[in-house]
Enzyme design. Structure first.
Site, PDB file in Angstrom:
ATOM      1  N   GLU A   1      -2.300  -0.658  -1.041  1.00 11.68           N
ATOM      2  CA  GLU A   1      -2.122  -1.999  -1.587  1.00 11.68           C
ATOM      3  C   GLU A   1      -1.950  -1.965  -3.105  1.00 11.68           C
ATOM      4  OE1 GLU A   1      -5.501  -4.426  -0.020  1.00 11.68           O
ATOM      5  OE2 GLU A   1      -5.928  -2.542   1.027  1.00 11.68           O
TER       6      GLU A   1
ATOM      7  N   HIS B   1     -10.193 -10.882  -1.245  1.00 13.34           N
ATOM      8  CA  HIS B   1      -8.825 -11.339  -0.962  1.00 13.34           C
ATOM      9  C   HIS B   1      -8.666 -12.857  -1.080  1.00 13.34           C
ATOM     10  CE1 HIS B   1      -7.933  -7.309  -0.071  1.00 13.34           C
ATOM     11  NE2 HIS B   1      -8.305  -7.274   1.187  1.00 13.34           N
TER      12      HIS B   1
ATOM     13  N   HIS C   1      -1.104  -6.595   2.555  1.00 14.67           N
ATOM     14  CA  HIS C   1      -2.180  -5.816   3.170  1.00 14.67           C
ATOM     15  C   HIS C   1      -1.697  -5.130   4.459  1.00 14.67           C
ATOM     16  CE1 HIS C   1      -6.185  -4.747   4.675  1.00 14.67           C
ATOM     17  NE2 HIS C   1      -6.661  -5.051   3.473  1.00 14.67           N
TER      18      HIS C   1
END
Length: 381
Positions: free
Chosen positions: A345, A131, A205
Site C-alpha cells: 500500500e 483507514h 488496499h
C-alpha cells in the site's frame, strides 16, 4: 500502374484502420453490480486491454474488485483476494481492494491537532483509528463521473466528504481515476480539494496472490523487492515510534529481493512479533516524488506473473494478511488465511499527523492533494 497504386491505397487504408483499432483496444464497460439497502444502485466498470489484462472496479468504495492477467503459459487468473458479490463487501468489510481514506493506516488514539485545534476520530482498531475510522471512503457509494474507451481506458469516480465526516475537518471533494493501457499499467490517481486545513492519505488496499486468488500455496513463495533501507518501527499497538530503523541484517531487508515466507515467522525479531508477521511501513529510498517511481516488485516464480508497484508517495505498507484467520469466505468460496495474499500500500507514513519528522499529510485550501500510483502487471519469461 493505376491499379497497383489503387491497391496500395486500399491496403494502406486497411492497415491504418487496423492500427487505429489496435490503438483503441482498451475498453471501459459498465454493468449493474447490485443495490445497497437504501436503494442506491452500484455499478461495476471493467477496464480491459488486448493482452488479457483487465480490472473490475465497483462504485461502492471505489473498490478494485479484481485484476486479471495471464501467466507465462497464457492462462488468465484473478490475482486479487476479495468477494464475488456486492453484499459481501457491505456486510463483511475487510478492506479487500478498497479505496481507503481520508487517512490510510493508523492514527494513534484517533487523535491529531491542526493549528492548535484537537480532533478525535472513531476508534475502529482497538485504541487507534484505522483507514479513516468509522465510515471511511471504502464504505460509501461513489459517483461514476466518466468511463471511456481509448488507447488508455479510463474511469473517474467522485465523492464529497462533508466537513466533520468521521471527525475530519473540511469539505473534501475527491476523485479517484483508474486507467489501464496496453502495457498492463493499471494507474490509480487520487485527487482532493478542501475548504479547511485537513489531513489526507489515500491508497488502495489490494491484497495479491500472483499465483491466482485462492491458490494452495498462497503468497509465501513470492519473491519481493522493496528499495528501502529503513522501516518505521512500531510499538505493540502498531504505531510508529517516530524512528527510522535500518533493514540491513534483518528479515526486513528486501533491497535485493527475498522470498516472503523466509522471515514471516522469525519470532526473534520484535517487529515481527508485534506485527504477527509483516505489517510495516517501508521508508522508500526515493522519498516523495513528482512522478510514480518503483516502490515494490513482486514475482511468483511458478506462474511467472510480476507485479510492480509505483508511487509518488514516500512509503509503502507491506502486509501479509496476518489477521485473515479462515473466517472470511472470499471468491469462489475460498477461505482466506494468513499469507494467502499480501498488500503493498503506497502512502504517507502511518500516524504522520503526530510525527513532525515524517512527511506531512496536511492539505490546505488552494493546495490540492495528489497521489499517483501504478500496478504494473507483466510476465517474466
Amino acid at each position: 500502374m493505376r491499379a497497383i497504386t489503387k491497391s496500395r491505397i486500399i491496403v494502406a487504408t486497411l492497415l491504418a484502420a487496423l492500427s487505429a483499432h489496435a490503438a483503441d483496444a482498451a475498453e471501459a464497460k459498465r454493468t449493474p453490480a447490485g443495490t445497497l439497502k437504501d436503494g442506491t444502485a452500484i455499478e461495476a466498470v471493467t477496464l480491459s486491454n488486448a493482452h488479457g489484462v483487465s480490472a473490475r472496479i465497483l462504485s461502492y468504495g471505489a473498490t478494485l474488485q479484481s485484476l486479471m492477467g495471464p501467466d507465462r503459459n497464457g492462462k488468465i487468473a484473478d490475482v486479487m483476494l476479495g468477494y464475488d458479490d456486492l453484499a459481501s463487501y457491505v456486510d463483511h468489510p475487510n478492506f479487500f481492494g478498497v479505496t481507503v481514506g481520508r487517512f490510510a493506516n493508523r492514527i494513534a488514539g484517533g487523535r491529531f491537532t491542526l493549528d492548535g485545534k484537537p480532533y478525535q476520530l472513531p476508534l475502529n482498531d482497538k485504541v487507534n483509528s484505522l483507514h479513516g475510522g468509522g465510515k471511511g471512503f471504502d464504505k460509501v457509494a461513489w459517483k461514476i463521473v466518466s468511463a471511456t474507451n481509448g488507447p488508455t481506458a479510463t474511469l473517474v469516480l467522485g465523492y464529497r466528504s462533508p466537513d466533520g465526516d468521521s471527525g475530519y475537518p473540511g469539505n473534501l471533494d475527491v476523485t479517484v481515476t483508474y486507467t489501464l493501457d496496453e502495457a498492463g499499467n493499471l494507474g490509480i490517481a487520487y485527487d482532493a480539494k478542501t475548504d479547511k486545513p485537513t489531513i489526507i492519505n489515500m491508497t488502495n488496499h489490494a491484497i495479491f496472490d500472483l499465483a491466482g486468488e485462492g491458490s494452495a500455496m498462497g503468497a509465501y513463495g513470492h519473491r519481493l523487492t522493496i528499495p528501502a533501507k529503513a522501516i518505521t518501527p512500531v510499538d505493540d499497538k502498531l504505531i510508529p515510534t517516530g524512528a527510522l530503523q535500518p533493514v540491513a541484517g534483518t528479515v526486513f531487508d528486501f533491497r535485493n529481493g527475498r522470498i516472503v515466507g523466509e522471515g514471516i515467522r522469525d519470532g526473534r525479531d520484535q517487529q515481527i512479533r508485534y506485527g504477527h508477521g509483516y505489517d510495516h511501513n517501508f521508508a522508500l529510498d526515493k522519498g516523495l516524488t513528482a512522478k510514480p517511481e518503483l516502490a515494490a516488485r513482486l514475482e511468483d516464480p511458478v506462474s511467472g506473473r510480476v507485479l510492480e508497484v509505483l508511487t509518488t508517495e514516500p512509503g509503502v505498507q507491506f502486509y501479509t494478511g496476518n489477521f485473515l484467520d479462515g473466517t472470511f469466505i472470499g471468491k469462489k468460496g475460498h477461505l482466506y488465511r494468513m499469507g494467502d495474499g499480501i498488500a503493498l500500500e503506497p502512502q504517507k507514513f502511518p500516524d504522520a499527523p503526530n510525527k513532525p519528522n515524517f512527511v506531512s499529510a496536511r492539505v490546505d485550501p488552494g493546495k490540492p492533494y495528489h497521489h499517483a500510483m501504478i500496478y504494473r502487471l507483466s510476465v517474466a519469461r
